[in-house]
Design a protein around this motif. Sequence first.
Motif, PDB file in Angstrom:
ATOM      1  N   TYR A  43      -3.120  30.479  19.496  1.00 51.73           N
ATOM      2  CA  TYR A  43      -3.349  29.304  18.669  1.00 51.73           C
ATOM      3  C   TYR A  43      -4.393  29.535  17.585  1.00 51.73           C
ATOM      4  O   TYR A  43      -4.510  28.738  16.663  1.00 51.73           O
ATOM      5  CB  TYR A  43      -3.757  28.105  19.528  1.00 51.73           C
ATOM      6  CG  TYR A  43      -4.896  28.397  20.483  1.00 51.73           C
ATOM      7  CD1 TYR A  43      -6.207  28.382  20.064  1.00 51.73           C
ATOM      8  CD2 TYR A  43      -4.640  28.702  21.810  1.00 51.73           C
ATOM      9  CE1 TYR A  43      -7.242  28.661  20.933  1.00 51.73           C
ATOM     10  CE2 TYR A  43      -5.656  28.981  22.687  1.00 51.73           C
ATOM     11  CZ  TYR A  43      -6.956  28.954  22.240  1.00 51.73           C
ATOM     12  OH  TYR A  43      -7.983  29.227  23.102  1.00 51.73           O
ATOM     13  N   THR A  44      -5.125  30.634  17.649  1.00 51.92           N
ATOM     14  CA  THR A  44      -6.122  30.889  16.615  1.00 51.92           C
ATOM     15  C   THR A  44      -5.483  31.282  15.293  1.00 51.92           C
ATOM     16  O   THR A  44      -6.152  31.260  14.263  1.00 51.92           O
ATOM     17  CB  THR A  44      -7.110  31.986  17.058  1.00 51.92           C
ATOM     18  OG1 THR A  44      -6.377  33.159  17.397  1.00 51.92           O
ATOM     19  CG2 THR A  44      -7.917  31.531  18.252  1.00 51.92           C
ATOM     20  N   VAL A  50     -10.530  24.764  18.093  1.00 52.47           N
ATOM     21  CA  VAL A  50     -11.124  25.129  19.382  1.00 52.47           C
ATOM     22  C   VAL A  50     -12.507  25.737  19.177  1.00 52.47           C
ATOM     23  O   VAL A  50     -13.469  25.353  19.846  1.00 52.47           O
ATOM     24  CB  VAL A  50     -10.200  26.095  20.155  1.00 52.47           C
ATOM     25  CG1 VAL A  50     -10.868  26.576  21.423  1.00 52.47           C
ATOM     26  CG2 VAL A  50      -8.891  25.419  20.471  1.00 52.47           C
ATOM     27  N   ASP A  53     -14.902  23.110  18.142  1.00 48.97           N
ATOM     28  CA  ASP A  53     -15.266  22.270  19.278  1.00 48.97           C
ATOM     29  C   ASP A  53     -16.353  22.942  20.112  1.00 48.97           C
ATOM     30  O   ASP A  53     -17.325  22.300  20.514  1.00 48.97           O
ATOM     31  CB  ASP A  53     -14.039  21.988  20.138  1.00 48.97           C
ATOM     32  CG  ASP A  53     -14.365  21.130  21.338  1.00 48.97           C
ATOM     33  OD1 ASP A  53     -14.922  20.033  21.150  1.00 48.97           O
ATOM     34  OD2 ASP A  53     -14.062  21.563  22.462  1.00 48.97           O
ATOM     35  N   HIS A  54     -16.218  24.243  20.363  1.00 48.44           N
ATOM     36  CA  HIS A  54     -17.240  24.959  21.123  1.00 48.44           C
ATOM     37  C   HIS A  54     -18.541  25.044  20.340  1.00 48.44           C
ATOM     38  O   HIS A  54     -19.625  25.013  20.919  1.00 48.44           O
ATOM     39  CB  HIS A  54     -16.747  26.354  21.504  1.00 48.44           C
ATOM     40  CG  HIS A  54     -15.738  26.331  22.605  1.00 48.44           C
ATOM     41  ND1 HIS A  54     -16.075  26.117  23.921  1.00 48.44           N
ATOM     42  CD2 HIS A  54     -14.394  26.466  22.576  1.00 48.44           C
ATOM     43  CE1 HIS A  54     -14.987  26.140  24.661  1.00 48.44           C
ATOM     44  NE2 HIS A  54     -13.947  26.344  23.867  1.00 48.44           N
ATOM     45  N   TYR A  63     -18.416  31.220  24.570  1.00 47.92           N
ATOM     46  CA  TYR A  63     -16.958  31.154  24.500  1.00 47.92           C
ATOM     47  C   TYR A  63     -16.416  32.419  23.859  1.00 47.92           C
ATOM     48  O   TYR A  63     -15.461  33.024  24.373  1.00 47.92           O
ATOM     49  CB  TYR A  63     -16.517  29.925  23.711  1.00 47.92           C
ATOM     50  CG  TYR A  63     -15.034  29.911  23.404  1.00 47.92           C
ATOM     51  CD1 TYR A  63     -14.103  29.708  24.411  1.00 47.92           C
ATOM     52  CD2 TYR A  63     -14.563  30.112  22.116  1.00 47.92           C
ATOM     53  CE1 TYR A  63     -12.757  29.687  24.151  1.00 47.92           C
ATOM     54  CE2 TYR A  63     -13.215  30.114  21.840  1.00 47.92           C
ATOM     55  CZ  TYR A  63     -12.311  29.897  22.859  1.00 47.92           C
ATOM     56  OH  TYR A  63     -10.971  29.910  22.587  1.00 47.92           O
TER      57      TYR A  63
END
Length: 68
Positions: A43-44, A50, A53-54, A63
Amino acid sequence: MNDLLNVVLARIYIVGVITVAGLAFLIFYALRDPLSKVPGPWYTKWTSVVIKDHWLKGNRASYQHSLH
């Protein structure tokens, strides 16, 4: 009434064509990008939500380290 329906259908068609063309461009770009060959979550290629979010949670470094 029939003219209004034709206008609405024409606009829906135009929006559909633009959407399909945009998606085709994004898929082409994601597959042709040199960085797409770098290992990582699938998905990157499509989003950076993501990792952001981290970053907001304050654990981006841990992460990223867990990905290695």
